[in-house]
Design an enzyme around this catalytic site. Structure first.
Site, PDB file in Angstrom:
ATOM      1  N   HIS A 256      -8.006  30.988  64.627  1.00 17.88           N
ATOM      2  CA  HIS A 256      -7.725  32.060  63.717  1.00 17.88           C
ATOM      3  C   HIS A 256      -6.727  33.005  63.971  1.00 17.88           C
ATOM      4  CE1 HIS A 256      -9.865  34.855  60.698  1.00 17.88           C
ATOM      5  NE2 HIS A 256      -9.300  35.466  61.317  1.00 17.88           N
TER       6      HIS A 256
ATOM      7  N   ARG B 231     -22.584  27.155  56.221  1.00 18.97           N
ATOM      8  CA  ARG B 231     -23.474  28.532  56.241  1.00 18.97           C
ATOM      9  C   ARG B 231     -24.659  27.919  56.735  1.00 18.97           C
ATOM     10  NH1 ARG B 231     -19.299  31.338  56.318  1.00 18.97           N
ATOM     11  NH2 ARG B 231     -18.535  32.196  54.385  1.00 18.97           N
TER      12      ARG B 231
ATOM     13  N   ASP C 193     -10.705  26.199  53.614  1.00 26.51           N
ATOM     14  CA  ASP C 193     -11.407  27.533  54.303  1.00 26.51           C
ATOM     15  C   ASP C 193     -12.329  27.984  53.161  1.00 26.51           C
ATOM     16  OD1 ASP C 193     -12.416  29.745  55.378  1.00 26.51           O
ATOM     17  OD2 ASP C 193     -10.270  30.654  55.424  1.00 26.51           O
TER      18      ASP C 193
ATOM     19  N   ASP D 167     -13.266  30.571  64.201  1.00 26.42           N
ATOM     20  CA  ASP D 167     -12.894  31.011  63.266  1.00 26.42           C
ATOM     21  C   ASP D 167     -13.723  32.177  62.612  1.00 26.42           C
ATOM     22  OD1 ASP D 167     -11.220  30.785  60.838  1.00 26.42           O
ATOM     23  OD2 ASP D 167     -12.968  30.189  59.801  1.00 26.42           O
TER      24      ASP D 167
ATOM     25  N   ASN E  11      -9.673  36.344  54.196  1.00 30.74           N
ATOM     26  CA  ASN E  11      -9.229  36.603  55.634  1.00 30.74           C
ATOM     27  C   ASN E  11      -8.364  35.440  56.105  1.00 30.74           C
ATOM     28  OD1 ASN E  11      -8.205  38.080  57.817  1.00 30.74           O
ATOM     29  ND2 ASN E  11     -10.407  37.884  58.713  1.00 30.74           N
TER      30      ASN E  11
ATOM     31  N   HIS F  36     -16.834  26.027  55.485  1.00 36.93           N
ATOM     32  CA  HIS F  36     -18.107  26.719  55.972  1.00 36.93           C
ATOM     33  C   HIS F  36     -19.369  26.348  55.258  1.00 36.93           C
ATOM     34  CE1 HIS F  36     -15.333  29.622  58.366  1.00 36.93           C
ATOM     35  NE2 HIS F  36     -14.797  29.735  57.400  1.00 36.93           N
TER      36      HIS F  36
HETATM   37  O1  DOR Z   1     -12.154  34.852  54.421  1.00 32.62           O
HETATM   38  C1  DOR Z   1     -12.645  34.309  55.284  1.00 32.62           C
HETATM   39  N1  DOR Z   1     -13.949  34.003  55.291  1.00 32.62           N
HETATM   40  N2  DOR Z   1     -12.005  34.073  56.509  1.00 32.62           N
HETATM   41  C2  DOR Z   1     -12.685  33.770  57.711  1.00 32.62           C
HETATM   42  O2  DOR Z   1     -11.794  33.524  58.724  1.00 32.62           O
HETATM   43  C3  DOR Z   1     -13.941  33.516  57.610  1.00 32.62           C
HETATM   44  C4  DOR Z   1     -14.662  33.063  56.427  1.00 32.62           C
HETATM   45  C5  DOR Z   1     -16.106  33.247  56.332  1.00 32.62           C
HETATM   46  O3  DOR Z   1     -16.692  32.599  57.198  1.00 32.62           O
HETATM   47  O4  DOR Z   1     -16.446  33.828  55.205  1.00 32.62           O
HETATM   48 ZN    ZN Z   2     -10.345  32.037  59.588  1.00 36.23          ZN
END
Ligand code: DOR
Ligand code: ZN
Length: 434
Positions: free
Chosen positions: A181, A64, A307, A154, A280, A62
Site C-alpha cells: 500500500h 472484515r 479493494d 494494506d 485511500n 476486505h
Molecule cells: O480506502 C481504503 N480502505 N483503503 C485502504 O487501504 C484500506 C481500506 C479499508 O480497509 O477500509
Molecule cells: Zn490499500
C-alpha cells in the site's frame, strides 16, 4: 452432483459452444458436450447470447472478519463475490485481531471453506499488528493450512525501508509476494483527498501523488536489489504508471493493480463532501483516470482488484474528515470494467479475462483459478449477459454495508451465473443456499 450442460455460451465473447461440467471440471466442449453420456441427465443451462469467462479472481478484498462482523463477514462478502462473478478472493489482513499469525489466517481460510461460495485466500500481514515495527511470522503463515503467499499491511504502508527489504528477502524462500500500500506517511499526514485544484477549492488537506510515486519507486529499486517479487496495490496516479513502466522496462519483478473506482471516478466527486467518495488512495484527476485506463490496456498495470472495503454506516455516514475511507466493489467491478475498458475498445473479453482472472490468479500463486475455458480445466466460470444493464443500489447488494460510490448509476453487463468447481454459487442475482 449432477453434470451441468451450458448450451451456446461464447467463451471470451468468441464462437458460441456447449460446455459440459462434471466432477468439478470442464469435461467436454462443442459437439462432444451433448453426445457425452454424462449429458443425458445433466442440468441444462441456456447460454445463448451470454459470454463465458474463467471465474474472476480478486487479489484485494476486505472481508472484515474477525472483528467487524457488523460491516461484513466472510459469508456476506463471499455472497457478494459470487454475485459479482468471482470464484476466488484474497482477504486483506487488517482485521481485529490482525491476520498476522498462522492461527488467524487459518481461521479466515476455514470460514471461507465452510461458506463455500468462493475460495477465500487470506493475505498475511507483513508486520506484527500492521504496526510497521517488526516482521510478522511470514513463514508460519506460508506453511499453515492457509498456505499464504501474499503479504500486505494494506491500509498502511510498509514505510520503513529496512523492514520492506527484509520482507522482500523473506518471501523469496516460498515464492511469496509483498503487496504494498504505497503511501509515504509523512507526506500524507492528515490527508483527506487528492492534493490538487479541487482540494484547494474545498479547503481539505491534500494527499499528493508523489506520496504514492516515491514509495513505488523506492520499492522497485529495493525489489531489484533483493531479486524478489513486489505487487503494488491500488495504483492511482499517472506518475505511478510512469514509475512502474520504467521499472518493468529494466526488468523489475513488479506487478500492479488498479481499482474499478479509480478507473471511473475523479476527485470532483468530493465537491458535495459525501463521504461515500472518500477512499485511500483518493480519487484522482481525469488525466490520472485516462492514464490508468491506458496502462491497464497496455499491460503496465496487470490487474483490476476491487479493494472492496465495506464500512458500517456509523463509520461512513458521518462528516468527511471523520469518515472511514473505502468503497464496496465486488458486485460492481465487472460492470465498471465493461464500461471503462471494454466498451471504449481498450480491452476485449480476452483482455477482461486476463486482468480480472488469469493475471490475479498467477500473482496470487493459484493454479486452479484463472485457467482457460477448455476441456480438462477446473469448472470455475462466470456467465455474463453483455447486453443487459442494471441500476446500482447499495441496499440491494449482498454486502452487510452499503457504501457503494456507484449508487443510482446504470452500469452495463450482468452476471447471470457463477460456477465454482462446477457448482452454481450464484444465479439470477441470488447466491446459492439463500
Ligand atoms: O480506502 C481504503 N480502505 N483503503 C485502504 O487501504 C484500506 C481500506 C479499508 O480497509 O477500509
Ligand atoms: Zn490499500
Amino acid at each position: 452432483m449432477t453434470a451441468v450442460l451450458i448450451r451456446g455460451a461464447a467463451p471470451y465473447g468468441e464462437e458460441p459452444l456447449d460446455l459440459l461440467l462434471s466432477g468439478g471440471v470442464i469435461v467436454a466442449t462443442g459437439a462432444a458436450a451433448s453426445t457425452d453420456p454424462l449429458a443425458a441427465d445433466a442440468e441444462i443451462v441456456d447460454g445463448a447470447g451470454l459470454v463465458v469467462l474463467p471465474g474472476l479472481v480478486d487479489l484485494h478484498t476486505h472481508l472484515r472478519e474477525p472483528g467487524r462482523e457488523d460491516a461484513e463477514t466472510v459469508a456476506s462478502g463471499s455472497a457478494a463475490a459470487a454475485l459479482g462473478g468471482y470464484t476466488a478472493v484474497f482477504a486483506m489482513p487488517n482485521t481485529d485481531p490482525t491476520a498476522d499469525t498462522a492461527g488467524v489466517v487459518e481461521q479466515v481460510f476455514r470460514l471461507g471453506r465452510d461458506v463455500g461460495l468462493v475460495d477465500v485466500f487470506p493475505i498475511g500481514a507483513v508486520t506484527v499488528g500492521r504496526k510497521g515495527e517488526r516482521l510478522a511470522e511470514l513463514a508460519a503463515m506460508a506453511t499453515s493450512a492457509a498456505r499464504v503467499r501474499v503479504f500486505s499491511d494494506d491500509g498502511d504502508c510498509v514505510s520503513d525501508a529496512l523492514l520492506m527489504r527484509r520482507a522482500l528477502e523473506y518471501v523469496k524462500a516460498f515464492d511469496g509476494v509483498i503487496a504494498q500500500h504505497a503511501q509515504e506517511p509523512r507526506l500524507t499526514q492528515g490527508a483527506q483527498m487528492h492534493e490538487g485544484e479541487v482540494s484547494a477549492r474545498l479547503g481539505l488537506t491534500g494527499w499528493p501523488a508523489v506520496a504514492e510515486e516515491a514509495i513505488i519507486a523506492r520499492d522497485c529499486l529495493l525489489t531489484d536489489h533483493v531479486g524478489s517479487r513486489l505487487h503494488v496495490c491500488h495504483l492511482s496516479t499517472a506518475g505511478s504508471v510512469e514509475v512502474v513502466a520504467a521499472a518493468k522496462k529494466r526488468g523489475t519483478i513488479v506487478t500492479a493493480e488498479v481499482t474499478p473506482h479509480h478507473l471511473l471516478l475523479t476527485d470532483e466527486r468530493a465537491v458535495g463532501y459525501d463521504p461515500v467518495f472518500k477512499v485511500n488512495p483518493p480519487l484522482r484527476t481525469a488525466a490520472d483516470v485516462a492514464a490508468l485506463r491506458q496502462a491497464l490496456a497496455d499491460g503496465v498495470i496487470d490487474i483490476v482488484a476491487t479493494d472492496h472495503a465495506p464500512h458500517a454506516s456509523q463509520d461512513k455516514e458521518t462528516e468527511w474528515d471523520n469518515a472511514s475511507p473505502g468503497m464496496l466493489g465486488l458486485q460492481t467491478a465487472l460492470s465498471v470494467v465493461i464500461a471503462t475498458m471494454l466498451q471504449p475498445g481498450l480491452l476485449d473479453w480476452r483482455g477482461v479475462a486476463r486482468v480480472m482472472s488469469e493475471a490475479p490468479a498467477r500473482i496470487g500463486g493459484l493454479t486452479d483459478h484463472g485457467r482457460p475455458v477448455a476441456v480438462g480445466e477446473p469448472a470455475n466460470l462466470v456467465l455474463i449477459d453483455p447486453t443487459a444493464s442494471w441500476t446500482v443500489s447499495g441496499d440491494a447488494l449482498a454486502s452487510l454495508s452499503s457504501n457503494t460510490p456507484f449508487e443510482g448509476m446504470e452500469l452495463p453487463g450482468r452476471v447471470v451465473a457463477t460456477y465454482l468447481r462446477g457448482r452454481c454459487t450464484a444465479a439470477a442475482g441470488v447466491p446459492a443456499g439463500s
